[in-house]
Design a protein around this motif. Structure first.
Motif, short mmCIF file in Angstrom:
data_model
loop_
_atom_site.label_atom_id
_atom_site.label_comp_id
_atom_site.label_asym_id
_atom_site.label_seq_id
_atom_site.Cartn_x
_atom_site.Cartn_y
_atom_site.Cartn_z
N ARG A 35 0.83 -1.21 0.00
CA ARG A 35 0.00 0.00 0.00
C ARG A 35 0.86 1.25 0.00
N ASP A 36 1.87 1.27 0.87
CA ASP A 36 2.73 2.45 0.94
C ASP A 36 3.65 2.57 -0.27
N THR A 37 3.99 1.45 -0.89
CA THR A 37 4.80 1.51 -2.12
C THR A 37 4.01 2.18 -3.24
N LEU A 38 2.71 1.88 -3.31
CA LEU A 38 1.85 2.54 -4.29
C LEU A 38 1.73 4.04 -4.00
N ARG A 39 1.69 4.39 -2.72
CA ARG A 39 1.54 5.80 -2.34
C ARG A 39 2.84 6.60 -2.50
N THR A 40 3.96 5.91 -2.54
CA THR A 40 5.25 6.60 -2.58
C THR A 40 5.99 6.37 -3.88
N TRP A 41 6.44 5.15 -4.11
CA TRP A 41 7.23 4.83 -5.30
C TRP A 41 6.43 5.02 -6.58
N THR A 42 5.18 4.54 -6.61
CA THR A 42 4.36 4.67 -7.82
C THR A 42 4.12 6.13 -8.15
N VAL A 43 3.81 6.92 -7.14
CA VAL A 43 3.58 8.35 -7.36
C VAL A 43 4.89 9.05 -7.74
N LEU A 44 6.00 8.67 -7.11
CA LEU A 44 7.30 9.25 -7.45
C LEU A 44 7.62 9.06 -8.92
N GLU A 45 7.41 7.85 -9.44
CA GLU A 45 7.65 7.56 -10.84
C GLU A 45 6.73 8.39 -11.74
N SER A 46 5.49 8.56 -11.30
CA SER A 46 4.54 9.36 -12.09
C SER A 46 4.95 10.82 -12.13
N VAL A 47 5.42 11.35 -11.00
CA VAL A 47 5.91 12.73 -10.96
C VAL A 47 7.10 12.90 -11.90
N LEU A 48 8.03 11.94 -11.85
CA LEU A 48 9.20 11.98 -12.72
C LEU A 48 8.79 11.93 -14.18
N SER A 49 7.81 11.10 -14.48
CA SER A 49 7.32 10.94 -15.86
C SER A 49 6.65 12.22 -16.37
N VAL A 50 5.71 12.73 -15.61
CA VAL A 50 4.95 13.91 -16.05
C VAL A 50 5.87 15.13 -16.15
N ALA A 51 6.74 15.30 -15.16
CA ALA A 51 7.66 16.44 -15.19
C ALA A 51 8.60 16.36 -16.39
N GLY A 52 9.12 15.16 -16.66
CA GLY A 52 10.00 14.99 -17.80
C GLY A 52 9.30 15.29 -19.11
N PHE A 53 8.07 14.80 -19.25
CA PHE A 53 7.31 15.09 -20.48
C PHE A 53 7.02 16.58 -20.60
N ALA A 54 6.67 17.23 -19.51
CA ALA A 54 6.35 18.65 -19.55
C ALA A 54 7.54 19.47 -20.02
N VAL A 55 8.72 19.14 -19.51
CA VAL A 55 9.93 19.87 -19.93
C VAL A 55 10.21 19.62 -21.41
N ALA A 56 10.08 18.36 -21.84
CA ALA A 56 10.31 18.02 -23.26
C ALA A 56 9.32 18.77 -24.16
N ALA A 57 8.07 18.86 -23.73
CA ALA A 57 7.05 19.54 -24.54
C ALA A 57 7.37 21.03 -24.68
N VAL A 58 7.77 21.65 -23.58
CA VAL A 58 8.11 23.08 -23.63
C VAL A 58 9.31 23.31 -24.54
N LEU A 59 10.34 22.46 -24.39
CA LEU A 59 11.54 22.62 -25.21
C LEU A 59 11.24 22.43 -26.70
N SER A 60 10.28 21.55 -27.01
CA SER A 60 9.97 21.26 -28.41
C SER A 60 9.39 22.48 -29.12
N LEU A 61 8.91 23.46 -28.37
CA LEU A 61 8.38 24.67 -28.98
C LEU A 61 9.48 25.53 -29.57
N PHE A 62 10.73 25.28 -29.19
CA PHE A 62 11.84 26.14 -29.59
C PHE A 62 12.86 25.43 -30.47
N VAL A 63 12.68 24.16 -30.79
CA VAL A 63 13.69 23.46 -31.60
C VAL A 63 13.07 23.01 -32.92
#
Length: 491
Positions: free
Chosen positions: A463-491
Motif C-alpha cells: 500500500r505504501d509503495t503505491l503511495r510513494t514509489w508509484t507516485v514518485l515515478e509518475s511525478v518523474l514521468s509527467v515532469a519529464g514530459f512537460a519539460v520536453a514539450a516546452v523545449l519542443s516549442l523552440f527546436v
C-alpha cells in the motif's frame, strides 16, 4: 511556434493478402495494428510469455496478417536478393545498441566492484552533512546511475541508505526515494541505458543529442521528484528493515567471498572520488564534443579526430580502459580479475539485448507491411502533436504490461513514420525520445519488477509503495514530459 504534427500521405498497402483480403486499405492495416498490440499485451500479461518471444511472435503475426509473404518475412534458404525483414530489423538495431550496452555494463561492473559507489555516497554524505543526507543520497543515485542498471544500483546502494536512515532516525523514505529518483531518471533518459539507446537507434538520432536532451529534461524532472520525496517522506514513516540490513551484510560478504575465489582481491584503500567522477564523465563529454563539433566546425582533420574519439563505441571503450587501469590494475587487480568481473557482468544483459532486437523486428515489420504508415496517417487525423502521441502510447503500454524497455521499443516502432515525413531536427527527435522514455516509467505498479524490488529492499508495504514509489515515478514521468514539450516549442 506550435508542436509539429506528422505529415500525411495516402496509405497504399504494398501487399495483398492476409487480413487485407477482408478489409481494404487503411481499415485493414489499422485492424492489424490493434490486433497486434492486443496480442502483445495478452501474451505478456496473461500468458506470461517472455517479452522477447512475445514481440517476435507478434511481429510475425502482424506481418502475415498485413500481407507480407513468407519470403519477405524470413528470406529464403538459398542465396538470393530477397531481404529478410526479421533479420534486417534485428541486425539493424543491435548493430547500434548491443555494443553500447555491453561496454556500459562492463564499465558499471568495474565501478561497482571497486567500491566506487560507496566512495561516492560517503563523500557526498560527509559534504552535505546529516541534515541534507537525503539530497546526498539523491545525487549519489543520479551520478552512480549513469553507468549502472537500476536494479544493480539498488543492490549496491541499499546498505548505504540503511546506514544513513539509522543515523538520522527518520523514515527510510526520506533517504531511499531521492536515491530511487536519481537511479530512475538516468535509467530512463540517459545512455548507455538500454531504453534511450534503443530509441536512438530506432529513430536514427545521434547519441550526443540524446545525452544533451536527457540532461536538460532529466534534471528538472528529478528535482520535481525530489521535492515530492521530501514531502511524502515526512508524512509516512517506514522503519529501516532490520532483516534487510542483515541480508545486505550477508550478501556483501558473499560477493567478497566470490570475488576472492575468482582472484579479485578486495582493496582496503578507498577509490578517489575524482577518479570515479572522471571515469563516469569521460564518455559523456567525448560524445557531446563530437556531436557539436559537427555543427560548429567545417570538415577538417581536427573535427575528424574529435568525432573519432566521440564515437559512442570509442568513448565507452576509453572509459572502460580507464576503469580497468585506475580502479583495477593500479590498485593490484590481476588481468584475470578484470576479465572475470567483465564477463560476469554481461550475463544479465542478454535478455535486454534480445528484447531490444525484437523491438527492432517489430518496427521493421510495421514499416514493411504499411501498418506504420496507416498508424501515422490516423494519428495525424487525431490532431495531436507527435510528442504528445509518443508519450501517451508509451505510457499506456507501460501501465498495461510493466516493462519500460518493451514500452520504449514498441512505441518507437509505431511513431517512427511520423518522424520520417517532414524536416524534423535531431534535437526535436531526441525530445520525442525523451517523451517516449518519460511515458515508459509512468505509474510503476504491481506488474513491474521494479515495484517489488523497491518494496522488498526498503521494507515498504504494498500500500505504501503505491503511495510513494508509484507516485514518485509518475511525478518523474509527467515532469519529464512537460519539460520536453516546452523545449519542443523552440527546436
Amino acid at each position: 511556434m506550435s508542436l509539429p504534427l506528422a505529415a500525411t500521405a495516402p496509405v497504399t498497402p504494398p501487399h495483398t493478402g492476409g487480413l487485407l483480403l477482408l478489409l481494404d486499405g487503411t481499415a485493414g492495416l489499422l485492424t492489424v495494428a490493434a490486433l497486434g498490440i492486443a496480442l502483445l499485451l495478452f501474451l505478456i500479461i496473461k500468458v506470461r510469455l517472455q517479452p522477447f518471444v512475445a514481440l517476435l511472435a507478434v511481429s510475425i503475426t502482424v506481418g502475415l496478417l498485413a500481407g507480407l509473404s513468407v519470403t519477405e518475412l524470413f528470406g529464403t534458404v538459398q542465396r538470393s536478393d530477397a531481404v529478410s525483414t526479421i533479420e534486417s530489423g534485428m541486425g539493424g538495431i543491435l548493430g547500434h545498441v548491443a555494443i553500447i550496452i555491453g561496454l556500459g555494463t562492463m564499465l558499471g561492473a568495474i565501478l561497482e566492484v571497486s567500491g566506487g559507489a560507496e566512495v561516492l555516497a560517503s563523500r557526498l554524505l560527509g559534504l552535505f552533512g546529516e541534515k541534507r543526507a537525503p539530497l546526498a543520497m539523491g545525487l549519489t543515485g543520479l551520478i552512480f546511475g549513469i553507468p549502472v542498471f537500476f536494479d544493480v544500483g539498488i543492490f549496491v546502494l541499499a546498505p548505504i541508505v540503511y546506514a544513513a536512515a539509522k543515523r538520522g532516525g527518520k523514515s527510510i523514505l526520506l533517504y531511499c526515494l531521492p536515491l530511487l529518483a536519481g537511479l530512475s531518471m538516468t535509467h530512463a533518459f540517459l545512455p548507455p541505458h538500454p531504453g534511450p539507446v534503443a530509441a536512438a537507434g530506432l529513430l536514427h538520432v545521434q547519441l550526443g543529442w540524446v545525452i544533451l536532451m536527457g540532461i536538460v529534461v532529466g534534471i528538472p524532472a528529478v528535482l520535481a521528484a525530489w521535492a515530492y520525496a521530501a514531502w511524502i517522506g515526512k508524512r509516512i514513516f517506514v522503519a529501516v528493515p532490520q532483516d534487510m540490513v542483515e541480508a545486505a551484510a550477508e550478501a556483501k560478504q558473499a560477493v567478497i567471498d566470490e570475488q576472492r575465489e575468482s582472484g579479485v582481491v578486495p582493496q582496503e584503500q578507498p577509490v578517489a572520488l575524482g577518479t570515479v567522477l572522471a571515469i563516469i564523465g569521460t564518455p559523456l563529454v567525448l560524445i557531446l564534443a563530437a556531436t557539436f563539433s559537427s555543427i560548429a566546425f567545417d570538415p577538417s582533420t581536427g573535427r575528424s579526430v574529435v568525432e573519432f574519439f566521440g564515437s559512442p563505441f570509442v568513448a565507452l571503450t576509453i572509459a572502460l580502459l580507464l576503469a580497468y587501469y585506475l580502479l583495477g590494475l593500479r590498485r593490484g587487480w590481476s588481468r584475470k580479475s578484470l576479465e572475470t568481473v567483465s564477463t560476469a557482468s554481461l550475463k544479465p544483459v542478454g535478455n535486454i539485448i534480445l528484447v531490444v532486437g525484437a523491438g527492432g523486428v517489430f518496427g521493421a515489420v510495421l514499416k514493411a507491411s504499411g501498418v506504420a504508415q496507416a498508424l501515422s496517417d490516423t494519428f495525424h487525423d487525431v490532431g495531436l502533436p507527435v510528442l504528445v502521441l509518443s508519450y501517451l502510447i508509451s505510457l499506456v503500454l507501460r501501465v498495461a504490461q510493466g516493462s519500460a524497455t518493451v514500452a520504449i521499443v514498441t512505441t518507437a516502432g509505431i511513431v517512427a513514420p511520423l518522424l520520417t515525413e517532414g524536416d524534423h531536427s535531431q534535437a526535436f527527435v531526441a525530445l520525442v525520445i525523451m517523451a517516449i522514455s518519460a511515458g515508459s516509467i509512468f505509474a510503476s505498479h504491481v506488474n513491474d519488477g521494479g515495484f517489488w524490488m523497491v518494496a522488498k529492499y526498503f521494507g515498504i508495504s504494498e500500500r505504501d509503495t503505491l503511495r510513494t514509489w508509484t507516485v514518485l515515478e509518475s511525478v518523474l514521468s509527467v515532469a519529464g514530459f512537460a519539460v520536453a514539450a516546452v523545449l519542443s516549442l523552440f527546436v
